[in-house]
Design a protein around this motif. Sequence first.
Motif, PDB file in Angstrom:
ATOM      1  N   ALA A 109      -7.153   2.643   4.215  1.00  0.00           N
ATOM      2  CA  ALA A 109      -5.724   2.435   3.984  1.00  0.00           C
ATOM      3  C   ALA A 109      -5.066   1.735   5.167  1.00  0.00           C
ATOM      4  O   ALA A 109      -3.994   1.129   5.015  1.00  0.00           O
ATOM      5  CB  ALA A 109      -5.024   3.768   3.721  1.00  0.00           C
ATOM      6  N   SER A 166       1.013  -1.712  -5.005  1.00  0.00           N
ATOM      7  CA  SER A 166       0.264  -2.435  -3.981  1.00  0.00           C
ATOM      8  C   SER A 166      -0.338  -3.725  -4.522  1.00  0.00           C
ATOM      9  O   SER A 166      -0.642  -3.847  -5.714  1.00  0.00           O
ATOM     10  CB  SER A 166      -0.861  -1.547  -3.447  1.00  0.00           C
ATOM     11  OG  SER A 166      -1.726  -2.267  -2.585  1.00  0.00           O
ATOM     12  N   PRO A 222      -4.646  -3.367   4.571  1.00  0.00           N
ATOM     13  CA  PRO A 222      -3.407  -4.116   4.794  1.00  0.00           C
ATOM     14  C   PRO A 222      -3.464  -4.970   6.069  1.00  0.00           C
ATOM     15  O   PRO A 222      -2.906  -6.074   6.107  1.00  0.00           O
ATOM     16  CB  PRO A 222      -2.347  -3.010   4.924  1.00  0.00           C
ATOM     17  CG  PRO A 222      -2.914  -1.846   4.202  1.00  0.00           C
ATOM     18  CD  PRO A 222      -4.389  -1.912   4.475  1.00  0.00           C
ATOM     19  N   LEU A 229      -2.438   3.915  -0.653  1.00  0.00           N
ATOM     20  CA  LEU A 229      -1.959   2.524  -0.719  1.00  0.00           C
ATOM     21  C   LEU A 229      -0.901   2.307  -1.785  1.00  0.00           C
ATOM     22  O   LEU A 229      -0.308   1.236  -1.841  1.00  0.00           O
ATOM     23  CB  LEU A 229      -3.130   1.585  -1.007  1.00  0.00           C
ATOM     24  CG  LEU A 229      -4.182   1.387   0.070  1.00  0.00           C
ATOM     25  CD1 LEU A 229      -5.334   0.552  -0.476  1.00  0.00           C
ATOM     26  CD2 LEU A 229      -3.578   0.709   1.304  1.00  0.00           C
TER      27      LEU A 229
END
Length: 260
Positions: A252, A27, A256, A75
């Motif tokens: 989570a 990530s 993003p 993640l």
Amino acid sequence: MNSTASQTLLGTEDAAPVVVINPKGASSFLLIGDHAGNAVPKALGSLGLSDAELSRHIGWDIGIGELGALLAERLDAVFVRQSYSRLVIDCNRSPSQPDVIAEVSDGTVVPGNARLREADRAARFAEIHTPYQAAIAAEIARRDAAGMTTVLVALHSFTPAMKGALRDQARPWHIGILHDGGDTAFAHALLDVLRDEADLVVGDNEPYRMDLIDYTIPRHAYPRRRLYAEIEVRQDLLGSDEDCAVWAERLAQVLPAALG
């Protein structure tokens, strides 16, 4: 403590000062936990405190070790976490801050921090504070060399109420996003995403303001203008494994989304 104190504070029975969870995580988010642990080196006993005191918020950020590990899994992110109590040494304070080794915290006197000799202080820096900061720097350097993007996310937790002169003052925020210098674009984007969550009271630099007291994010994010956010979750919302899992799932999703 003798002249070799800087090499002998941590013994073979002590925890490593820093733990890297999911070290191969792909990530863009690099999670960090300045106050994720509340261990005390065997050589320091219990700092003169009871287990109950060390388990309070003065000893660590309650719930963050569990939250960070769960979030790293969801993640596929690296989580760099500190093992020792902030009362041993606060890894989110610079060496020049008076409370980097606190003699009193939230009204609790810490006997093991009183009248420390310079060698004693140096040992805590050399074996706990410096390795933790070095681990973060090394992970960022590794990611840079691999061409990976790095968004620093510092995980913290805060008490549901703050002591006032006459009575405790409730803190209404469920979550706060802290930011100050450097590139604040991600922090502001995260604030926008969280404000769309109808059930959340979101603090913008609340209940704390990121300022010159903070050390880790300014050290690692500001100079290269890396994207970052310091996240504060209220501790009563992280009181169980189930609570931590709920927040890990939530973060989570929103992290993003804020990165776009």
